[in-house]
Design a protein around this motif. Structure first.
Motif, mmCIF file in Angstrom:
data_model
loop_
_atom_site.group_PDB
_atom_site.id
_atom_site.type_symbol
_atom_site.label_atom_id
_atom_site.label_comp_id
_atom_site.label_asym_id
_atom_site.label_seq_id
_atom_site.Cartn_x
_atom_site.Cartn_y
_atom_site.Cartn_z
ATOM 1 N N THR A 179 -17.085 -51.229 15.318
ATOM 2 C CA THR A 179 -17.999 -52.205 15.914
ATOM 3 C C THR A 179 -18.852 -52.920 14.872
ATOM 4 O O THR A 179 -19.464 -53.953 15.173
ATOM 5 N N SER B 15 -24.731 -41.614 18.156
ATOM 6 C CA SER B 15 -25.328 -42.132 19.390
ATOM 7 C C SER B 15 -24.642 -41.546 20.610
ATOM 8 O O SER B 15 -23.438 -41.255 20.594
ATOM 9 N N TYR B 16 -25.433 -41.424 21.689
ATOM 10 C CA TYR B 16 -24.938 -40.892 22.953
ATOM 11 C C TYR B 16 -25.271 -41.871 24.059
ATOM 12 O O TYR B 16 -26.288 -42.578 24.008
ATOM 13 N N LYS B 17 -24.435 -41.925 25.080
ATOM 14 C CA LYS B 17 -24.596 -42.890 26.152
ATOM 15 C C LYS B 17 -25.884 -42.656 26.922
ATOM 16 O O LYS B 17 -26.659 -43.581 27.183
ATOM 17 N N ASP B 18 -26.117 -41.409 27.308
ATOM 18 C CA ASP B 18 -27.294 -41.070 28.094
ATOM 19 C C ASP B 18 -28.362 -40.526 27.155
ATOM 20 O O ASP B 18 -28.385 -39.342 26.844
ATOM 21 N N THR C 288 -30.325 -37.364 27.879
ATOM 22 C CA THR C 288 -29.715 -36.064 27.640
ATOM 23 C C THR C 288 -30.269 -35.442 26.364
ATOM 24 O O THR C 288 -30.379 -34.230 26.244
ATOM 25 N N ASN D 61 -16.484 -45.917 17.257
ATOM 26 C CA ASN D 61 -16.530 -44.884 18.289
ATOM 27 C C ASN D 61 -16.053 -43.533 17.755
ATOM 28 O O ASN D 61 -16.487 -42.477 18.204
ATOM 29 N N ILE E 128 -20.731 -41.419 21.537
ATOM 30 C CA ILE E 128 -19.996 -42.671 21.766
ATOM 31 C C ILE E 128 -19.923 -43.533 20.505
ATOM 32 O O ILE E 128 -19.151 -44.488 20.451
ATOM 33 N N SER E 129 -20.725 -43.207 19.496
ATOM 34 C CA SER E 129 -20.715 -43.998 18.273
ATOM 35 C C SER E 129 -21.217 -43.166 17.110
ATOM 36 O O SER E 129 -22.099 -42.320 17.274
ATOM 37 N N ASP F 276 -19.411 -36.079 23.827
ATOM 38 C CA ASP F 276 -20.332 -37.010 24.467
ATOM 39 C C ASP F 276 -20.811 -38.112 23.532
ATOM 40 O O ASP F 276 -21.438 -39.067 23.973
#
Length: 260
Positions: free
Chosen positions: A177, A251-254, A257, A196, A114-115, A112
């Motif tokens: 990034t 880091s996580y998208k949501d 969570t 990522n 993302i970065s 999960d």
């Protein structure tokens, strides 16, 4: 019907000098091994964590997440504050559990994410207070040329040339990034990089390559193109020492969570 388990996540930080990385190793002490033992002792059931990634021997982490499951019989009486205090009492001084919270049953610390962000620290001249936390160099490289090379590097995706040999991964493609060298306090030069995903040994190989470009006036920033396009590890720079490398952010998208 009631779930058979509750999933939890912990946020960890550690000084990696004494350990053979995060991931459990045969015949070597790892951070994960000690964390799992502490969790098993405090929670009184076998706990096996799943980390957001791995760090190599001697690499530090300011932020690393790991998830694990607790069977439902234990979750009814789980006191988070007590567990957190108990874990930190059992763990050595170079490992700390910074947070402990419940997450969704399908949350995965690794997949999960993302970065991920790393820093590499370099200092010039003898400094006993940076020993073990930064790499000491004598000559100052051309930071402008290294940053120009870093910008070119970000236009690529296949980083086979920076990967440790004989690793079992499905792809050597990564999306970088951010990549930049900055001067910080106390005459410390720090390389910041986010992507990522990262390959094994990738950041240390990138730093070694950029330093070689910065130290050799006959090399232009554009020389990094030939290295990357070759997909040949032997053409890239040597891997720099682990002492200067830090995993600093995952880091996580949501974000909800990860909300306790």
């Amino acid at each position: 019907m009631r779930d058979e388990h509750q999933r939890y996540c912990i946020e960890i930080a550690y000084k990696g000098t004494a350990y053979h990385g995060w991931q459990i190793q045969e015949n070597a002490v790892s951070v994960q091994e000690l964390v799992d033992k502490a969790l098993t002792t405090i929670l009184r059931q076998h706990i096996k964590t799943v980390g957001c990634g791995r760090t190599d021997t001697g690499v530090h982490a300011r932020q690393l997440f790991a998830h694990f499951d607790i069977h439902h019989g234990q979750t009814d009486k789980l006191d988070i504050a007590r567990v957190l205090n108990g874990l930190n009492s059992l763990l050595p001084n170079d490992i700390v559990i910074k947070d402990f919270f419940s997450v969704a049953s399908d949350f995965h610390a690794r997949f999960d994410a993302i970065s991920r962000s790393y820093e590499y620290h370099i200092h010039f001249g003898k400094n006993p207070f940076l020993q073990g936390f930064s790499w000491q160099l004598r000559d100052r490289p051309d930071v402008g040329r290294m940053n120009a090379a870093a910008e070119i590097m970000m236009t690529y995706r296949d980083f086979s040339c920076f990967s440790k040999s004989h690793t079992q991964v499905y792809t050597n493609n990564c999306e970088i990034t951010y990549a930049k060298w900055l001067w910080e306090a106390d005459d410390v030069l720090v390389f910041y990089i986010s992507a990522n995903r990262f390959l094994r040994n990738m950041v240390r190989a990138i730093v070694g390559t950029l330093i070689s470009i910065g130290n050799d006036s006959t090399k232009s920033a554009d020389s990094i193109r030939e290295i990357i396009e070759s997909k040949n590890r032997s053409l890239a720079g040597t891997s720099v020492p682990a002492c200067g490398l830090y995993l600093t952010k995952v880091s996580y998208k949501d974000i909800e969570t990860l909300d306790s």
